[in-house]
Structures are given as C-alpha cells and as structure tokens.
Design an enzyme around this catalytic site. Structure first.
Site, PDB file in Angstrom:
ATOM      1  N   CYS A 115      47.099  36.805  42.750  1.00  0.00           N
ATOM      2  CA  CYS A 115      47.114  38.230  42.419  1.00  0.00           C
ATOM      3  C   CYS A 115      45.892  38.969  42.982  1.00  0.00           C
ATOM      4  O   CYS A 115      45.911  40.187  43.122  1.00  0.00           O
ATOM      5  CB  CYS A 115      47.231  38.416  40.914  1.00  0.00           C
ATOM      6  N   TYR A 116      44.819  38.237  43.249  1.00  0.00           N
ATOM      7  CA  TYR A 116      43.608  38.828  43.840  1.00  0.00           C
ATOM      8  C   TYR A 116      43.229  38.006  45.073  1.00  0.00           C
ATOM      9  O   TYR A 116      42.386  37.111  44.986  1.00  0.00           O
ATOM     10  CB  TYR A 116      42.449  38.836  42.845  1.00  0.00           C
TER      11      TYR A 116
END
Lengths: 382, 134
Positions: free
Chosen positions: A130-131
């Site tokens: 997600c990052y």
C-alpha cells in the site's frame, strides 16, 4: 463578590474587561487592598519565556506520490520519530543533528520552520504493497506541510531550583555555565510573573485552559510530565519551594513566530527550545487576588549543588526571587553573583500582549475541563 | 587623567625582568592587568594604564625601548542586540559586570568600558549572538 468565567467572558466580549499583569497587581493590591481589587480586576496575565527541553513538534507532511510509510526520518539531518502511521512524525527539541552535532538540533528545525525557511526531508522505508516508495528526499516548509502542532510534554515548571557548583571544575549544564567554588548561581523562573506561581493550587490552570503559546494561541493539554504537586510548599502562600507542577502544552505551530519560540544551545550540554508562554488567570474571587498578588519577596526556591552527580542533589538552603534578582545571594558566607537563564524581558512582553488580546476582545478564558492533580507523587527509574 | 588600553607582547628574554614594576614606579601610572598569559615563546598582557597623558606617553616610550611590542586594544566584543532575547545566560560568566540586566526593563545591558574581552560570554550565549572581533 465572586465572578464566573461566563461573566468575565461577557465583559471581554463587550471590551470592558479589566486586565492587569501579575506584576501590576502587586502594587494595585498594596494601594487598594485585595477586596477592592477583586471587584475591579477581571483577569491577571502571567507569563514566562525560558529554555524548555521537553518540547517538540508533531508534523503531518501529507502523502507523497508514490506514497511512502516513513520509518526512518531526518529533517535537516536531525532524526525525528516516525513510528506512527505513514507521514506523521515528532521532532523533539533536544535531538541533535547527525552532521552538525550540538550546533543544530530539533529546536533549530522548529525555529527554521516558523521562520519560513525550507527544511530538507529525507526518509526511508521498507516499502509495502500500500506504500510502495522506499526512499524520499525533498524539502518542506511550514506552509507546504499538512499540519504542524507544537506539542510540549513538559513546560512552565512551577518554580525551579537555583544551580550552583561547589567543585573545583567549571560545569556545563542546562542551567548554563556554572563556575567552580560557588563562582555563580543561575536560576530559571519569572518568579512573581510565572504562571503556576500565581495559581499554586491549580484552581484555574488545568486541562483545556486557553493560553498564549509561542506567539499564537494554545491550550493546556494535560498535566506535564514529572508533574510533582507533592513538593514541599510554603504554608502561607501554598507556593512550592522547589520544582513542582508542570504543564503539557499544545498549539498550532503555523500561527507561531520566532519572537516567542527560539532555539538555544547550551555549551557542552545540547540544544533546547526557548518557549514563550502566557496564561490568563481569572479573578473569580478575593482568593485569586491574594494568590496573584504575591511578590518576589515571598516566593522562595531551593539552591542545589550541580557538582553532585546524583539524582538527589543536596540542598544548600533557600532564597527568594527578590534576592536572586538583586544580583547576589549568600551561600556559606560567600557573596555569589546570580544570573537568570530565562528572559524576564520577554515574559513581560508576553504578559502585555496577552493583556492586549483580552482587552481587545480577541481572547476568551476557558474554564478547565479537568483540574490538575494536587496529590500525585514523582516516581524514579531504578 | 587619561586611560589607555594596550596589548603588550614581551619577547622571551624580557619575561623575567621587572618591566611592569619599573613602569609603575618611574612613570607614576595606575595599572590594571586585564589579562596575562605566558607561553614558552612569549608573554602577552592586556593592560589598562591610567595617569597624565605625558606619563602614559613616557611609559609607553620606556616599553618601546625595552623592545616590548605595543598594540592598541583593537579587539571588540560584538553583541547582536537585535536578536538578543535578554535571557541573561551570558551574565553568569561575566566577572566584571560588563553584562547585566537593566534593573527596570530587564533588558540586557552591555557596558563596553567594563569589558576586559575575556570572551567567556561567547560560549555562554545560547543563541550564539556574541562574537569577538580582532
């Protein structure tokens, strides 16, 4: 006669509130007496401007593209704590630069931010689904980042001890340079103007109290760390005779300025942040007049020998702030010159600015949501 | 009576001679040694002389004849008062009272006449606003 917060705020709204500083009320009470002053005065402003090491800023940078979950972070080469979510970080005032050492620290980063300067941001991450980003190098300004909050765990000490040095060597401390064999004595309190000295039992200063902080508006967030209300107190004034209560303060860093927030370096000790604080005290009744009209002659503090390298330093007696301000105190028959390391000059400026804000109907008083403890005791690390 | 501040450099062979004694005795001067330092190579002294202008002139002539190097005290302490927050940390190490807080305004005061240029205040200033100029 008693007044409520609502009544005082109503007068502030109408521009009719009578406001004096904690220095001005002293003579006023001498002339008119406490009873009359309690009827006439609505608010007393208190202030302090000194080095407060337990300070720092909570920053939210906004998200990068691609996004990063920052794990290690440096601002102008000063490490900041980023172990909270993705782009939240806390920069502590006393953290030192990894390239400049003691000459630059977290307090300087905060001062640079409020001065509008660009600050270099470097961060690393392991990268997640997600990052995805693993590294970022960019520059930020106070304006460019999403949020910046000054959040100081321990400020506005209620009284502070006088520092001296009985040894044969010069000592470098957070209380400044202490000369050998009682060559000098340093202290750090606005005395009769200091916030918690004027409300010794925390009747009006508590969680939620609206204050002047670093040139902007802030609040008392909580009791400060090491809040120690059980300290020995003067029987009559109820003022502690050594460091006692503390406040944790919070405010929008974006509204602050470097006139009232300034980085400092203490030689061979480290970096600290000079914080300007102003706290209004409502004159609810005659008791608050008695409390706020104390003068330096009746406020005492303890002298500690900083050459003793122990948690509990021996006390060398007590002195009043009137004696400390006179330029000399007496220790073991020796005339020892004194120096302050907090600025009374700046504290007075703050007390007067806060007075103007209230008089002009721009600043209202907030009754504490919870009072600070009068009972907790300090624990130690064993 | 006039006052003059000078920096004297004594060559090594003069270090053991009673130069200052002769300066006081023969020229009727009031001397105040502000700083003195002896190294294996030379002796350095910051000296304040007080006396009639003729006597000071004669005294300095005597030092010159003795091969003592005389320089005017050109150093100066520079304080950035615009940035100063008047905390007072510098006062703690000022032994002559040149730095003090104004008793009325609590603003930092710097009395240049009392300053002996020891430089102790430079590291004591948390804001690093004091410099010594040569």
């Amino acid at each position: 006669m008693t007044k409520t917060y609502a009544q005082i705020n109503e007068k502030i709204k109408k521009g009719k509130a009578v406001v004096v500083t904690a220095e001005e009320i002293i003579d006023l009470v001498k002339k008119k007496g406490a009873k009359k002053v309690s009827q006439e005065v609505d608010v007393v402003t208190t202030a302090t401007f000194g080095p407060m090491c337990s300070s720092g800023a909570l920053l939210n940078f906004g998200h990068s593209d691609p996004p990063i979950k920052i794990q290690k972070l440096w601002l102008n080469d000063v490490p900041a704590y980023a172990g909270l979510a993705a782009v939240d970080a806390y920069i502590g005032a006393t953290e030192l630069s990894e390239t400049q050492g003691i000459n630059y620290g977290g307090a300087h980063v905060i001062e640079d931010l409020i001065s509008g300067k660009k600050v270099k941001l470097y961060a690393t991450s392991l990268g997640t689904d997600c990052y995805p980003a693993k590294e970022i190098e960019t520059s930020i300004t106070l304006k460019s980042i999403n949020q910046a909050v000054l959040f100081n765990p321990r400020n506005a000490y209620q009284n502070y001890a006088v520092a001296v040095n009985s040894s044969k060597k010069t000592l470098h401390t957070y209380m400044g340079i202490l000369l050998p064999e009682f060559g000098n004595a340093t202290f750090s309190s606005a005395g009769e103007l200091s916030p918690l000295i004027n409300d010794p039992e925390y009747r009006t200063i508590g969680i939620g109290t609206r204050i002047f902080l670093g040139g902007g508006v802030g609040y008392v967030a909580w009791e400060g760390t090491q809040h120690n209300p059980s300290q020995k107190r003067d029987k009559k004034t109820k003022i502690p005779v050594a460091p006692a209560g503390t406040l944790s303060l919070i405010g929008n860093l974006k509204d602050m300025n470097r006139d009232f927030l300034r980085a400092g370096i203490f030689e061979k000790y480290g970096v600290s942040l000079f914080v300007g604080i102003g706290i209004p005290i409502p004159i609810l009744d005659e008791e608050m007049v008695v409390r706020t009209s104390i003068s330096n002659k009746s406020v005492y503090t303890t002298i500690l020998d900083y050459s003793v390298r122990k948690r509990k330093r021996p006390s060398l007696g007590k002195v009043s702030y009137a004696q400390l301000r006179s330029g000399y105190i007496n220790i073991k028959g020796k005339k020892v010159p004194t120096a302050s390391i907090s600025s009374l000059y700046k504290a007075r400026q703050i007390a007067n600015i806060l007075k103007r804000w209230i008089k002009d109907g721009k600043f209202f008083l907030q009754e504490p949501i919870e009072r600070l403890s009068l009972r907790t005791k300090l624990r130690s690390l064993e | 009576m006039v006052q003059k501040r000078v920096v004297l450099t004594f060559p090594q062979d003069l270090i053991e001679q009673p130069i200052i004694y002769k300066l006081v005795k023969d020229h009727d001067l009031v001397l105040n040694i502000l700083r003195a330092q002896v190294t294996p190579e030379e002796g350095k002294m910051v000296l304040e002389l007080e006396g009639s202008s003729d006597n000071i002139k004669e005294g300095l002539k005597y030092l010159h004849e003795k091969k003592v190097k005389i320089e005017p005290l050109a150093k100066d302490i520079k304080l950035n008062d615009k940035e100063c927050i008047s905390c007072g940390a510098c006062i703690a190490v000022c032994s002559t009272g040149a730095l003090s807080l104004d008793t009325k305004t609590a603003k930092l005061n710097f009395d240049r006449d009392k300053c002996i240029l020891c430089g102790c205040c430079i590291p004591a200033c948390p804001l690093r606003l004091i410099e010594i100029e040569i």
